[in-house]
Write a protein that holds these residues in place. Structure first.
Motif, PDB file in Angstrom:
ATOM      1  N   ASP A 112       0.734  -1.380   0.172  1.00 50.36           N
ATOM      2  CA  ASP A 112      -0.048  -0.060   0.077  1.00 50.36           C
ATOM      3  C   ASP A 112       0.766   1.386   0.241  1.00 50.36           C
ATOM      4  O   ASP A 112       1.578   1.467   0.972  1.00 50.36           O
ATOM      5  N   ASP A 113       0.888   1.939  -0.882  1.00 53.55           N
ATOM      6  CA  ASP A 113       1.555   2.958  -1.068  1.00 53.55           C
ATOM      7  C   ASP A 113       0.799   4.352  -0.774  1.00 53.55           C
ATOM      8  O   ASP A 113      -0.283   4.249  -0.460  1.00 53.55           O
ATOM      9  N   GLU A 114       1.550   5.594  -0.874  1.00 56.20           N
ATOM     10  CA  GLU A 114       0.734   6.715  -0.466  1.00 56.20           C
ATOM     11  C   GLU A 114      -0.344   7.089  -1.439  1.00 56.20           C
ATOM     12  O   GLU A 114      -1.609   7.527  -0.558  1.00 56.20           O
ATOM     13  N   HIS A 115      -0.516   6.727  -2.459  1.00 52.76           N
ATOM     14  CA  HIS A 115      -1.903   6.938  -3.342  1.00 52.76           C
ATOM     15  C   HIS A 115      -2.792   6.416  -2.884  1.00 52.76           C
ATOM     16  O   HIS A 115      -4.067   6.590  -2.603  1.00 52.76           O
ATOM     17  N   TYR A 116      -2.604   4.955  -2.481  1.00 57.50           N
ATOM     18  CA  TYR A 116      -3.708   3.940  -2.051  1.00 57.50           C
ATOM     19  C   TYR A 116      -4.370   4.429  -0.805  1.00 57.50           C
ATOM     20  O   TYR A 116      -5.519   4.728  -0.518  1.00 57.50           O
ATOM     21  N   ILE A 117      -3.421   4.844   0.252  1.00 56.12           N
ATOM     22  CA  ILE A 117      -3.527   5.340   1.632  1.00 56.12           C
ATOM     23  C   ILE A 117      -4.459   6.584   1.496  1.00 56.12           C
ATOM     24  O   ILE A 117      -5.687   6.841   2.062  1.00 56.12           O
ATOM     25  N   ARG A 118      -4.252   7.681   0.458  1.00 53.20           N
ATOM     26  CA  ARG A 118      -5.056   8.729   0.264  1.00 53.20           C
ATOM     27  C   ARG A 118      -6.313   8.479  -0.441  1.00 53.20           C
ATOM     28  O   ARG A 118      -7.292   9.387  -0.395  1.00 53.20           O
ATOM     29  N   SER A 119      -6.585   7.231  -0.971  1.00 52.62           N
ATOM     30  CA  SER A 119      -7.754   6.770  -1.870  1.00 52.62           C
ATOM     31  C   SER A 119      -8.778   6.208  -0.846  1.00 52.62           C
ATOM     32  O   SER A 119      -9.670   6.087  -1.198  1.00 52.62           O
ATOM     33  N   LEU A 120      -8.374   5.994   0.254  1.00 54.12           N
ATOM     34  CA  LEU A 120      -9.149   5.259   1.287  1.00 54.12           C
ATOM     35  C   LEU A 120     -10.640   5.941   1.633  1.00 54.12           C
ATOM     36  O   LEU A 120     -11.607   5.219   1.641  1.00 54.12           O
ATOM     37  N   PRO A 121     -10.449   7.132   1.850  1.00 56.11           N
ATOM     38  CA  PRO A 121     -11.732   7.854   1.911  1.00 56.11           C
ATOM     39  C   PRO A 121     -12.854   7.618   0.802  1.00 56.11           C
ATOM     40  O   PRO A 121     -14.081   7.329   1.030  1.00 56.11           O
ATOM     41  N   ASP A 122     -12.408   7.554  -0.429  1.00 56.02           N
ATOM     42  CA  ASP A 122     -13.216   7.497  -1.527  1.00 56.02           C
ATOM     43  C   ASP A 122     -13.497   5.761  -1.514  1.00 56.02           C
ATOM     44  O   ASP A 122     -14.961   5.719  -1.900  1.00 56.02           O
TER      45      ASP A 122
END
Length: 229
Positions: free
Chosen positions: A202-212
């Motif tokens: 899980d990279d930064e992009h995935y972590i930032r996508s969690l709310p969506d």
């Protein structure tokens, strides 16, 4: 019990070894001493362990075992707990709400169905921790609601297929998360969930996508997000 006795007698030993867990011999818990200290004092453990071997879980580390108590003794504990709460003059609603503190109450589905039905005549409401395959079954959700279940905690863990494959959790299905949460809500059961963030996949992009991902799934707020270490 031996540790407690030795503390009271001021003879605490440096090492104790457990004789093991014997599901048939679990004594009735003493609920009265904590009746006023817990929000949900009518707490019960009906099983011990879990049949699954999820890679991140402490239970897997100590050895996967799943012990089932006789259902009649679980009902015995509920009745004894209710009696203790009545004697302690604890609020009536606390006498009807049960929290099962099992790691996975539904690890054995045949036994789980029996457990659901047993306390139904008592008119109690309850919540428990269980696995995704349970909320993916509308038949089970209907049975659970009819027997008093109103909330469950489920380890949804991840929206990333690579992480799911890595943690060895085949009972989860990312493609069915939205459907499972929706049908749980439709059947009257609240889903509370936990997520895991993998340092490998899980990279930064995935972590930032969690709310969506959470909004799309219908689960707006997980109970916690854990970083697998």
């Amino acid at each position: 019990a031996q540790v407690a006795e030795d503390v009271c007698a001021n003879r605490l030993r440096p090492l104790y070894r457990s004789a093991g867990y014997f599901a048939d011999l679990v004594p009735v818990p003493h609920i009265a001493p904590v009746a006023e200290k817990q929000v949900f004092p009518l707490s019960v453990e009906a099983t011990r362990g879990c049949p699954y071997s999820c890679d991140f879980c402490a239970l897997t580390a100590v050895g996967t075992r799943h012990a089932l108590r006789p259902v009649k003794t679980v009902v015995r504990d509920i009745l004894a707990g209710q009696a203790a709460l009545r004697d302690a003059k604890v609020a009536g609603w606390k006498q009807r709400l049960i929290v099962f503190y099992d790691n996975n109450l539904a690890g054995n589905l045949k036994w789980f169905r029996e457990l659901c039905l047993a306390p139904k005549p008592l008119g109690v409401l309850w919540g428990a921790c269980l696995t995704f395959n349970v909320i993916a079954s509308r038949e089970l959700l209907k049975l659970m609601y009819d027997c008093g279940c109103r909330a469950v905690f489920v380890g949804l863990e991840t929206f990333n297929p690579a992480t799911l494959a890595d943690i060895t959790k085949p009972q989860n299905n990312i493609g069915k998360i939205s459907e499972a949460i929706a049908q749980s809500r439709e059947e009257g059961i609240l889903v509370i969930a936990g997520l895991i963030v993998s340092p490998v996949h899980d990279d930064e992009h995935y972590i930032r996508s969690l709310p969506d991902h959470l909004e799309a799934s219908g689960l707006h707020v997980p109970s916690f997000v854990s970083f697998e270490t």
